[in-house]
Design a protein around this motif. Structure first.
Motif, short mmCIF file in Angstrom:
data_model
loop_
_atom_site.label_atom_id
_atom_site.label_comp_id
_atom_site.label_asym_id
_atom_site.label_seq_id
_atom_site.Cartn_x
_atom_site.Cartn_y
_atom_site.Cartn_z
N THR A 26 -76.56 61.80 -17.35
CA THR A 26 -76.98 60.56 -18.01
C THR A 26 -78.05 59.79 -17.26
O THR A 26 -78.68 58.89 -17.83
CB THR A 26 -75.77 59.63 -18.20
N GLY A 27 -78.24 60.09 -15.97
CA GLY A 27 -79.17 59.33 -15.15
C GLY A 27 -78.62 58.01 -14.66
O GLY A 27 -79.32 57.25 -13.99
N LEU A 28 -77.35 57.72 -14.97
CA LEU A 28 -76.76 56.41 -14.70
C LEU A 28 -75.53 56.53 -13.81
O LEU A 28 -74.74 57.47 -13.96
CB LEU A 28 -76.34 55.74 -16.02
N PRO A 29 -75.31 55.56 -12.93
CA PRO A 29 -74.04 55.48 -12.23
C PRO A 29 -72.98 54.88 -13.16
O PRO A 29 -73.32 54.25 -14.17
CB PRO A 29 -74.35 54.51 -11.08
N ILE A 30 -71.73 55.07 -12.84
CA ILE A 30 -70.66 54.40 -13.59
C ILE A 30 -70.70 52.92 -13.23
O ILE A 30 -70.63 52.55 -12.05
CB ILE A 30 -69.29 55.01 -13.26
N ALA A 31 -70.84 52.07 -14.24
CA ALA A 31 -70.94 50.63 -13.99
C ALA A 31 -70.54 49.87 -15.25
O ALA A 31 -70.65 50.39 -16.37
CB ALA A 31 -72.36 50.25 -13.58
N THR A 32 -70.10 48.65 -15.06
CA THR A 32 -69.69 47.80 -16.19
C THR A 32 -70.87 47.49 -17.11
O THR A 32 -70.67 47.09 -18.26
CB THR A 32 -69.12 46.46 -15.69
N TYR A 33 -72.08 47.68 -16.62
CA TYR A 33 -73.30 47.36 -17.33
C TYR A 33 -73.46 48.13 -18.65
O TYR A 33 -73.98 47.61 -19.63
CB TYR A 33 -74.44 47.70 -16.37
N PHE A 34 -72.99 49.38 -18.67
CA PHE A 34 -73.36 50.29 -19.75
C PHE A 34 -72.35 50.26 -20.90
O PHE A 34 -71.22 49.81 -20.75
CB PHE A 34 -73.56 51.70 -19.19
N SER A 35 -72.79 50.77 -22.06
CA SER A 35 -72.02 50.60 -23.30
C SER A 35 -70.76 51.45 -23.37
O SER A 35 -69.77 51.02 -23.98
CB SER A 35 -72.90 50.95 -24.51
N GLY A 85 -82.69 38.65 -17.40
CA GLY A 85 -82.69 39.33 -16.11
C GLY A 85 -84.10 39.68 -15.72
O GLY A 85 -85.06 39.30 -16.38
N CYS A 86 -84.25 40.43 -14.62
CA CYS A 86 -85.56 40.87 -14.14
C CYS A 86 -85.53 42.39 -14.03
O CYS A 86 -84.63 42.94 -13.39
CB CYS A 86 -85.83 40.22 -12.79
N PHE A 87 -86.51 43.05 -14.65
CA PHE A 87 -86.43 44.51 -14.78
C PHE A 87 -87.79 45.14 -14.49
O PHE A 87 -88.79 44.77 -15.10
CB PHE A 87 -85.98 44.90 -16.18
N LEU A 88 -87.79 46.10 -13.57
CA LEU A 88 -88.99 46.88 -13.28
C LEU A 88 -88.79 48.29 -13.83
O LEU A 88 -87.78 48.93 -13.54
CB LEU A 88 -89.25 46.93 -11.78
N LEU A 89 -89.75 48.76 -14.63
CA LEU A 89 -89.71 50.13 -15.16
C LEU A 89 -90.99 50.86 -14.78
O LEU A 89 -92.09 50.30 -14.89
CB LEU A 89 -89.56 50.14 -16.69
N LEU A 90 -90.83 52.11 -14.33
CA LEU A 90 -91.94 52.95 -13.89
C LEU A 90 -91.97 54.22 -14.75
O LEU A 90 -90.98 54.95 -14.83
CB LEU A 90 -91.75 53.34 -12.42
N ASN A 91 -93.10 54.47 -15.40
CA ASN A 91 -93.29 55.68 -16.21
C ASN A 91 -93.34 56.89 -15.28
O ASN A 91 -94.19 56.97 -14.39
CB ASN A 91 -94.59 55.54 -17.01
N THR A 92 -92.42 57.85 -15.48
CA THR A 92 -92.38 59.06 -14.65
C THR A 92 -92.74 60.32 -15.43
O THR A 92 -92.55 61.43 -14.94
CB THR A 92 -90.99 59.24 -14.01
N LEU A 130 -88.07 55.34 -14.35
CA LEU A 130 -87.12 54.82 -13.37
C LEU A 130 -87.04 53.32 -13.54
O LEU A 130 -88.05 52.67 -13.83
CB LEU A 130 -87.56 55.17 -11.95
N GLU A 131 -85.85 52.77 -13.35
CA GLU A 131 -85.65 51.34 -13.59
C GLU A 131 -84.89 50.70 -12.43
O GLU A 131 -83.90 51.23 -11.95
CB GLU A 131 -84.88 51.12 -14.88
N GLY A 132 -85.38 49.52 -12.04
CA GLY A 132 -84.65 48.67 -11.12
C GLY A 132 -84.32 47.36 -11.81
O GLY A 132 -85.18 46.79 -12.49
N SER A 133 -83.09 46.88 -11.66
CA SER A 133 -82.62 45.74 -12.45
C SER A 133 -82.02 44.64 -11.58
O SER A 133 -81.29 44.92 -10.63
CB SER A 133 -81.54 46.20 -13.44
N ILE A 134 -82.33 43.39 -11.93
CA ILE A 134 -81.61 42.23 -11.43
C ILE A 134 -81.02 41.56 -12.67
O ILE A 134 -81.76 41.11 -13.55
CB ILE A 134 -82.53 41.25 -10.68
#
Length: 324
Positions: free
Chosen positions: A127-136, A272-279, A307-311
């Motif tokens: 999935t590209g994602l860690p397990i976190a409360t953030y996701f659906s 929030g604050c979100f940085l996204l980088l086209n890979t 890739l995404e970095g999130s605050i």
């Protein structure tokens, strides 16, 4: 000839409908905030019915301000707060409970249980994602585990899940009378349920979380010339307009800032604050804790990853200070 397009921005704190002309100029805009519900510490909810009503209001408001009618629009697209989960009765359109918002941390215990066998990165390869409360995905499990009518309806095939663009598209295109039940690849990539390579729901993860696959929407490209349906003539647009675009809000900002080349990035300051980088067209694994996610997909072209970095909390803090 229709010379305008309409864009619904279904955000965390408000809905906006913006009408653009062929040159990309804004010719009409209306906005309306919706209530933020905090039933317990760490819990955040939205009323999906209020959001749908506000959607109708801002569509009509923007058309009126621009002195246009729905038939002046060539197409409608949606950008939305990501990860926020709602489950509703497909026969009535009534939600079984309020939408569980991306900021909500009620799934903390579910996430800890999921991490026990193999840690936080248990599903990351797929999935590209860690397990976190953030996701659906954990939010869906929480609703099914704690709202008995939702579980019963889901098991019988009478319930539908969606993030907020799915909810709005379903209503715009007919609701209980044949509304289109779809989610675009960017929003699907934020559920923790989609395989990044196949762009399909992962059966193993669904089984682990106890989520019946029949409640999930069909995964489609972000911009699709094969439209998902047209708006109802007796709906807020007052005309049959193709609904054919959807992007999670941060990916929409990536596209809006024209970051179409590999290595280009955007940073956005909102709730929030979100940085996204086209890979590019191959998923890139981060060694620094960033998320691997979908950037966008146009029709049947190869998907573009980022890739995404999130605050999580920036502008929302300013709103909290205002309101408290």
């Amino acid at each position: 000839m229709a010379n305008y397009v309409g864009a619904l921005d279904q955000g965390t704190t408000s809905n906006r409908f913006i009408i653009f002309d062929h040159g990309g100029n804004i010719v009409g805009l209306d906005q309306k905030e919706h209530e933020q519900n905090f039933p317990k510490p760490g819990w955040v909810e939205h009323n999906p019915a209020e959001i749908w009503q506000n959607t109708r209001d801002v569509i009509r408001g923007a058309l009126a301000k621009a002195n246009l009618s729905g038939c002046d629009l060539a197409a409608v697209g949606i950008t939305n707060q990501r990860e926020t989960a709602v489950i509703w009765d497909k026969h009535t359109g009534k939600p079984f409970t309020n939408a569980v918002v991306w900021q909500c941390t009620r799934t903390d215990e579910i996430c800890r249980d999921l991490m026990r066998p193999r840690g936080q990165n248990r599903f990351r390869d797929k999935t590209g994602l860690p397990i976190a409360t953030y996701f659906s995905g954990p939010k869906i499990k929480w609703i099914l585990d704690n709202v008995a009518p939702a579980r019963q309806a889901a098991d019988k095939g009478d319930a539908l899940f969606g993030t907020m663009e799915t909810w709005i598209i379903w209503w715009l295109t007919g609701g209980p009378d044949g509304g289109s039940h779809v989610t675009d690849v960017t929003n699907a990539s934020r559920t923790m349920l989609m395989d990044l390579q196949t762009l399909q729901w992962d059966e193993e993860i669904l089984q682990i979380l106890g989520i019946p696959p029949q409640i999930l929407p069909r995964i489609v490209p972000s911009s699709d010339s094969n439209t998902w349906g047209t708006s109802l003539k007796d709906g807020p647009l007052g005309a049959a307009i193709p609904v054919c675009g959807a992007l999670g809000d941060q990916q929409a900002a990536l596209v809006g800032q024209t970051c179409f080349d590999m290595g280009e990035a955007k940073n956005t300051y909102g709730t929030g604050c979100f940085l996204l980088l086209n890979t590019g067209t191959t998923p890139t694994v981060s060694r620094q804790g960033l998320l691997t996610t979908l950037g966008y997909q146009i029709n049947d072209q190869a998907p573009v990853y980022c890739l995404e970095g999130s605050i999580a909390i920036t502008g929302a803090l300013v709103q909290w200070l205002r309101d408290n």
